[in-house]
Structures are given as structure tokens and as C-alpha cells.
Design a protein around this motif. Structure first.
Motif, PDB file in Angstrom:
ATOM      1  N   ASP A  61       0.817  -1.217   0.000  1.00 25.09           N
ATOM      2  CA  ASP A  61       0.000   0.000   0.000  1.00 25.09           C
ATOM      3  C   ASP A  61       0.847   1.263   0.000  1.00 25.09           C
ATOM      4  O   ASP A  61       0.315   2.374  -0.083  1.00 25.09           O
ATOM      5  CB  ASP A  61      -0.935   0.008   1.206  1.00 25.09           C
ATOM      6  N   CYS A  62       2.164   1.130   0.088  1.00 22.74           N
ATOM      7  CA  CYS A  62       3.033   2.307   0.137  1.00 22.74           C
ATOM      8  C   CYS A  62       3.124   2.950  -1.247  1.00 22.74           C
ATOM      9  O   CYS A  62       3.232   2.262  -2.262  1.00 22.74           O
ATOM     10  CB  CYS A  62       4.429   1.899   0.613  1.00 22.74           C
ATOM     11  N   ARG A  63       3.085   4.256  -1.273  1.00 19.00           N
ATOM     12  CA  ARG A  63       3.188   4.993  -2.533  1.00 19.00           C
ATOM     13  C   ARG A  63       4.308   6.026  -2.424  1.00 19.00           C
ATOM     14  O   ARG A  63       4.370   6.781  -1.460  1.00 19.00           O
ATOM     15  CB  ARG A  63       1.868   5.688  -2.871  1.00 19.00           C
ATOM     16  N   PRO A  64       5.207   6.071  -3.392  1.00 23.80           N
ATOM     17  CA  PRO A  64       6.322   7.030  -3.356  1.00 23.80           C
ATOM     18  C   PRO A  64       5.823   8.464  -3.292  1.00 23.80           C
ATOM     19  O   PRO A  64       4.738   8.791  -3.784  1.00 23.80           O
ATOM     20  CB  PRO A  64       7.071   6.748  -4.663  1.00 23.80           C
ATOM     21  N   THR A  65       6.634   9.318  -2.703  1.00 21.27           N
ATOM     22  CA  THR A  65       6.325  10.734  -2.571  1.00 21.27           C
ATOM     23  C   THR A  65       7.230  11.544  -3.491  1.00 21.27           C
ATOM     24  O   THR A  65       8.170  11.022  -4.090  1.00 21.27           O
ATOM     25  CB  THR A  65       6.534  11.182  -1.126  1.00 21.27           C
TER      26      THR A  65
END
Length: 320
Positions: A61-65
Motif C-alpha cells: 500500500d506504500c506509494r512514493p512521494t
């Protein structure tokens, strides 16, 4: 590393003796004070949680910033797996805002908790390439960063230079000599352990020669390489930058430069605060670098914490 059974009494002793990875709220990124600083913490966590990976790793569920736009994929070494290798480094990177994955590759038979024992071309490389594709699909990122330890450094460099050159931005290595990465996986993986057939070994050797290309170097154009080395590494010893063509973007960083107290060895470097900081700095976007080869603009210097070659960190780890 995993016993045949886990007695409750034994589990209690282990829980008391080891600093096991601490998880935050479900799905939440870890904080800096949750980073475990013992090189065995990943194995301890798996022992206590049915071989599950530490919570900072493999969060789909992690999304790059915008600050950290490139997903990070960590590649373990021989006889290890993603969870027991990268508890410290992965948690430290996740606490700084990176999205981090740590697959297990090269496990005989295609599954299991012990990786790095199967064919480079038949298992480890295609499995890593598939994870790159999967992570890019999840996140929408155009390229990923790879961090490899020991044999994992070779696998990462091979994949970046051959099957996924257009999908890798940076390769950071630990416990590996960049001058020797083109030699392929350690010979004992194929010879002493007797895991691979003669035909598979021949195919891997041919692929390694092809990997070096016409100029004889195991690097890819357009990919940035940073090799973090320790003079106290039992397998590599002191490492110096090899002579390479001008188009190769390679930086060799000595762990002891500015911190002779950090004597991390081949395994303990995985939990070195200084190594974690150097890796994090190497993964910032190029535009954020203060100068070529310099630290990220506005960042803090890498920490210097006393560490033993075999035991690892010997002192409390301050925040960065």
C-alpha cells in the motif's frame, strides 16, 4: 535459522533477549525510534512471527512521494531471505519516507525461507526482474532503486545491466567488491553446495560473460552505482574503486572514512547506522545532491556509532 519447533518458553527467552522489530499502527510507516539495531533482529522477528517479514518491508500500500519518488528493492545474500537480512536497513529507510520491498530470491524450488542458492539466470535474476515489474505496476514509478548485499549485490547489478536496465535508477551495494561483481555469484553456491546442475552452471557462466559486454565491465549506462564498503568485511576486505570507462557512474564509499569506530563486518554492516545513512543518502534524487558525490542538501552527516565486526552496534544509536 528457524528451529523445527518453537516452544513457548524458548520464545519467551528470545523475546526478552532480542530487540525485535516494533510495529506501529497497522499499515503505518515506522518511525525512527522503531528501527532495530541488531543484525539478528530480522531472524528474531521471523522466529516469533511464523517467518513473516518485519512490518516495514513489502508494504504494497506504500506509494512514493515527491521527496522519495523511487521505490527501493532490497536484495539479500546467500543463504538468507528478504526479512532476516533487511530488518534494520528496511525499517530505517521506511522511517525516512522510502517505500521498501525485500523479496526472497533464489530459493531452491522457487519458494522457501532460504534464498540465494539457486541459478542466477534461472531463478534469482528473473525473480528480481518480476519484482521490479510488480513494484512499478503497484506504484506507477518509472524506475526503482536496488540495494544489494553480498550475492544480492551481484544479482542487483546483473539485472540492472541486462534485463531491466531501463527500469533501474541506482544500485547501491554492501558487502561486495564492485571490481569483482562481474565474476557472478560466489563459486561455492554452485560448487560446494552442489545445488545446480552442470548445465545450469554453464548457462550462468555464459550469462556472466555476456553481462560484461564488449568493454568488460559489469555496469549499465544511465545507472548510478554506489558501493559502500568496510575494511573489516571478512569476505571482501578493503575495497578500492576499480578503473572503469568514463561513462560508468560509480562511487565507492568507505564506511570507516570519518568513523574508524565502525568496524562492521560482512553481516553486521546490515545493521550499521552509518551504513544505513550512507544508503539513504545514495538514494535521494540526483537533483537534491549538494555536489557530485556529496551528501544531500540539508541532510545530517552519517552517524558514527561504535560497531564490532562480529557483534555489531556496541553503543546506543542516536537519532540522525
Amino acid at each position: 535459522m528457524t528451529p523445527r519447533r518453537r516452544e513457548p518458553a524458548i520464545a519467551g527467552v528470545i523475546a526478552a533477549a532480542f530487540l525485535v522489530v516494533v510495529s506501529g499502527a497497522a499499515g503505518a510507516a515506522p518511525t525512527a525510534d522503531q528501527v532495530p539495531w541488531r543484525w539478528w533482529d530480522g531472524a528474531a522477528y521471523q522466529l516469533m512471527h511464523g517467518l513473516a517479514d518485519p512490518p516495514a518491508l513489502n508494504r504494497d500500500d506504500c506509494r512514493p512521494t515527491a521527496e522519495h519518488p523511487h521505490p527501493v528493492i532490497l536484495v539479500h545474500g546467500t543463504g538468507l531471505n528478504g526479512g532476516n537480512s533487511w530488518a534494520t536497513m528496511g525499517t530505517a529507510l521506511a522511517a525516512e519516507g522510502f517505500c521498501v520491498w525485500a523479496p526472497t530470491v533464489g530459493a531452491p524450488g522457487g519458494s522457501g525461507s532460504t534464498g540465494g542458492l539457486d541459478s542466477l539466470t534461472g531463478a534469482s535474476a528473473p525473480q528480481l526482474a518480476a519484482e521490479i515489474d510488480r513494484v512499478r505496476g503497484l506504484t506507477g514509478a518509472d524506475r526503482v532503486d536496488l540495494v544489494g548485499h553480498s550475492q544480492g549485490a551481484i544479482v542487483a547489478s546483473f539485472v540492472a545491466a541486462t534485463v531491466r536496465a531501463d527500469a533501474v535508477r541506482t544500485v547501491v551495494t554492501l558487502g561486495a567488491d564492485p571490481a569483482k561483481s562481474g565474476e557472478g555469484p560466489p563459486e561455492f553456491v554452485t560448487a560446494m553446495l552442489g545445488v545446480l546442475s552442470a548445465e545450469t552452471t554453464r548457462r550462468d557462466a555464459e550469462a556472466t560473460l555476456a553481462w560484461l559486454g564488449d568493454e568488460g565491465v559489469p555496469f549499465a549506462r544511465g545507472v548510478r552505482y554506489v558501493a559502500v564498503s568496510s575494511d573489516y568485511d571478512e569476505l571482501t576486505g578493503p575495497v578500492v574503486a576499480p578503473i572503469v570507462p568514463g561513462w560508468v557512474d560509480l562511487q565507492v564509499v568507505r564506511l570507516q572514512d570519518g568513523c574508524e569506530a565502525d568496524r562492521s563486518g560482512h553481516l553486521t554492516v546490515l545493521a550499521s547506522p552509518r551504513a544505513a545513512d550512507l544508503v539513504a543518502d545514495a538514494l535521494v534524487p540526483a537533483a537534491a545532491l549538494a555536489e557530485p558525490g556529496g551528501a544531500p542538501a540539508g541532510s545530517h552527516p552519517p552517524r558514527c556509532v561504535a560497531a564490532d565486526q562480529m557483534l555489531g552496534v556496541l553503543a546506543p544509536v542516536p537519532p540522525r
